[in-house]
Write an enzyme that holds these catalytic residues in place. Sequence first.
Site, short mmCIF file in Angstrom:
data_model
loop_
_atom_site.label_atom_id
_atom_site.label_comp_id
_atom_site.label_asym_id
_atom_site.label_seq_id
_atom_site.Cartn_x
_atom_site.Cartn_y
_atom_site.Cartn_z
N GLN A 130 41.11 67.73 69.47
CA GLN A 130 40.87 68.06 70.88
C GLN A 130 42.19 68.32 71.61
O GLN A 130 42.96 67.38 71.81
CB GLN A 130 40.15 66.89 71.55
CG GLN A 130 39.87 67.09 73.01
CD GLN A 130 39.35 65.82 73.68
OE1 GLN A 130 39.65 64.71 73.22
NE2 GLN A 130 38.60 65.97 74.73
N GLY A 131 42.42 69.55 72.00
CA GLY A 131 43.66 69.89 72.68
C GLY A 131 43.47 70.01 74.18
O GLY A 131 43.42 71.12 74.72
N TYR A 132 43.34 68.88 74.84
CA TYR A 132 43.21 68.87 76.31
C TYR A 132 44.52 68.41 76.95
O TYR A 132 45.14 69.12 77.71
CB TYR A 132 42.11 67.89 76.73
CG TYR A 132 40.67 68.35 76.65
CD1 TYR A 132 40.30 69.47 75.91
CD2 TYR A 132 39.66 67.63 77.30
CE1 TYR A 132 38.97 69.87 75.84
CE2 TYR A 132 38.34 68.02 77.23
CZ TYR A 132 37.99 69.14 76.50
OH TYR A 132 36.67 69.51 76.43
N GLU A 248 26.82 60.61 75.89
CA GLU A 248 27.60 59.85 74.91
C GLU A 248 28.72 59.05 75.56
O GLU A 248 29.31 58.17 74.94
CB GLU A 248 28.11 60.78 73.81
CG GLU A 248 27.02 60.99 72.77
CD GLU A 248 27.06 62.31 72.06
OE1 GLU A 248 27.92 63.11 72.40
OE2 GLU A 248 26.21 62.54 71.19
N SER A 372 41.22 57.00 82.17
CA SER A 372 41.85 55.67 82.31
C SER A 372 41.06 54.78 83.27
O SER A 372 40.28 55.27 84.10
CB SER A 372 43.29 55.82 82.80
OG SER A 372 43.29 56.09 84.18
C1 LIG Z 1 44.11 56.44 71.60
C2 LIG Z 1 44.17 57.71 72.41
C3 LIG Z 1 43.65 58.88 71.88
C4 LIG Z 1 43.72 60.07 72.62
N1 LIG Z 1 43.26 61.23 72.04
C5 LIG Z 1 43.33 62.39 72.73
C6 LIG Z 1 42.92 63.62 72.12
O1 LIG Z 1 42.48 63.65 70.96
N2 LIG Z 1 43.06 64.76 72.83
C7 LIG Z 1 43.51 64.78 74.10
O2 LIG Z 1 43.55 65.85 74.70
N3 LIG Z 1 43.94 63.64 74.71
C8 LIG Z 1 43.86 62.45 74.04
N4 LIG Z 1 44.30 61.28 74.63
C9 LIG Z 1 44.95 61.35 75.93
C10 LIG Z 1 44.17 60.76 77.07
O3 LIG Z 1 43.10 61.57 77.43
C11 LIG Z 1 45.17 60.56 78.20
O4 LIG Z 1 46.12 59.59 77.78
C12 LIG Z 1 44.52 60.10 79.47
O5 LIG Z 1 43.76 61.14 80.00
C13 LIG Z 1 45.58 59.64 80.51
O6 LIG Z 1 46.50 60.64 80.71
P1 LIG Z 1 48.08 60.38 80.60
O7 LIG Z 1 48.34 59.68 79.32
O8 LIG Z 1 48.77 61.67 80.87
O9 LIG Z 1 48.41 59.36 81.76
P2 LIG Z 1 48.59 59.69 83.33
O10 LIG Z 1 47.45 60.55 83.79
O11 LIG Z 1 49.98 60.19 83.51
O12 LIG Z 1 48.44 58.28 83.91
C14 LIG Z 1 49.52 57.32 83.93
C15 LIG Z 1 49.02 56.10 84.68
O13 LIG Z 1 48.72 56.45 86.05
C16 LIG Z 1 47.38 56.13 86.36
N5 LIG Z 1 46.81 57.17 87.23
C17 LIG Z 1 46.82 58.51 87.00
N6 LIG Z 1 46.19 59.15 88.01
C18 LIG Z 1 45.78 58.20 88.88
C19 LIG Z 1 45.08 58.24 90.13
N7 LIG Z 1 44.67 59.39 90.65
N8 LIG Z 1 44.82 57.06 90.74
C20 LIG Z 1 45.23 55.87 90.20
N9 LIG Z 1 45.92 55.79 89.04
C21 LIG Z 1 46.18 56.92 88.38
C22 LIG Z 1 46.65 56.11 85.02
O14 LIG Z 1 45.49 55.30 85.07
C23 LIG Z 1 47.72 55.53 84.11
O15 LIG Z 1 47.76 54.14 84.23
C24 LIG Z 1 44.26 60.07 73.92
C25 LIG Z 1 44.75 58.88 74.47
C26 LIG Z 1 44.70 57.71 73.73
C27 LIG Z 1 45.24 56.45 74.33
#
Ligand SMILES: Cc1cc2nc3c(=O)[nH]c(=O)nc-3n(C[C@H](O)[C@H](O)[C@H](O)COP(=O)(O)OP(=O)(O)OC[C@H]3O[C@@H](n4cnc5c(N)ncnc54)[C@H](O)[C@@H]3O)c2cc1C
Length: 389
Positions: A130-132, A248, A372
Amino acid sequence: MNTTAATTTDWNALDNASFRATVREFFEKHFPGEWRYPQRRLRWSEIGPWYLKLSEKGWVAPSWPTQYGGMGLSPEKLIIFIEEQERWGVARAPDMGITMVGPLLINHGNEAQRAYYLPKIIAGEHIWCQGYSEPNSGSDLASLRTEAVVDGDDFIVNGQKTWTTLAQDATHIFLLVRTDKSAKKQEGISFLLADMTTPGITVRPIRNIAGSEDFCEVFLENVRVPRTSIVGELNKGWTIAKALLGFERIFLGSPKQSQYALARVREAGQRLGLFEDTGFVDRYTKLALDVADLGALYGRFIEQVKRGETLGPDVSMLKLFATETYSRLADLLVDVMGSSGGTPGSTALPGGKTDALTTFYNARPATIYGGSNEVQRNILAASVLKLPS
Ligand SMILES: Cc1cc2nc3c(=O)[nH]c(=O)nc-3n(C[C@H](O)[C@H](O)[C@H](O)COP(=O)(O)OP(=O)(O)OC[C@H]3O[C@@H](n4cnc5c(N)ncnc54)[C@H](O)[C@@H]3O)c2cc1C
């Protein structure tokens, strides 16, 4: 279209108890014992044979319609199937093709895409990732910057994806890309399918704190993707990506992880003689009650799904409660293990071994993926409690 793998059994016609017994017997007999309750995501080289076994049996895509090679399970039967997987500790094989790409193509793809991709997913020939997410776009995914520009019959894609689970094992990737930079951010995004062997795609695994390489960075440099690989209309990818969040979502709130963690805490407590310690008993009992409440809350949402109702934003509460309970249990396990709580691997105790740190490492990411927990709180505040923003 017809695929060969599916059996012709009408599983939904079976009563629930018989269906459960059939599924249970198969898992107990055939799932490789060494991979029960894995403490990390398994690689294709490890769990691929199980995927192929399910495929052979016609069980690899339980929720897909039978005409595409699935089992065609109703939500009620699908829940039983998943409950039995969880009960026996059946590991997830790389399943993005099954859980995301298949339903996506069935609902939003065209006939040529369905005919080409679906049988290959069923057969285990195509493994998807998944490339999101991107380095600066996670929670605020609509701000993504990977760009696709039309050039003749192709798109040329440039950008970077990150946290891409098991990209190193995938043959294909589904991508959200920006196709109109001038539009409002949600309106200029498209959904593309790409072969990982296309020139210009580089995968770099990321080693996590537990030492395993569960996810990767994916670099895209002048990658030519045929225009026929777009799913849905140009610039309408955001709507499709959102539509993938079906019922799901409920499985992110399954109480199983917490139930297993509670059992591990109980075992450790018994081995260390801590049920004489009121401080431990107080924390343990509160958490045991939380796990019971979590089971009840999950049951409430499951009933909603079984009635065929759409889940509302209140399901965020379930994800929050499930992952935070799991995290608190992991914290308690680390605490009771004292100095070995922070040591990788198992520690020998009277009556058995306990591995606290792995539970801790598994609990933390659950608060991040699938949206998150802070973002879930925002959803609850805005859409359920209607608090001012
Ligand atoms: C085990 C694992 C597997 C994953 N697999 C995939 C995958 O296969 N493909 C894919 O595309 N992604 C994947 N991800 C990525 C995942 O979708 C992102 O980590 C997630 O969406 C959070 O984005 P970020 O890491 O950029 O954190 P950020 O969005 O930068 O967030 C950093 C911190 O700020 C907080 N925050 C952000 N925005 C707000 C807000 N508006 N209000 C309050 N707090 C906020 C967050 O809760 C977090 O604590 C995976 C992540 C994990 C941990």
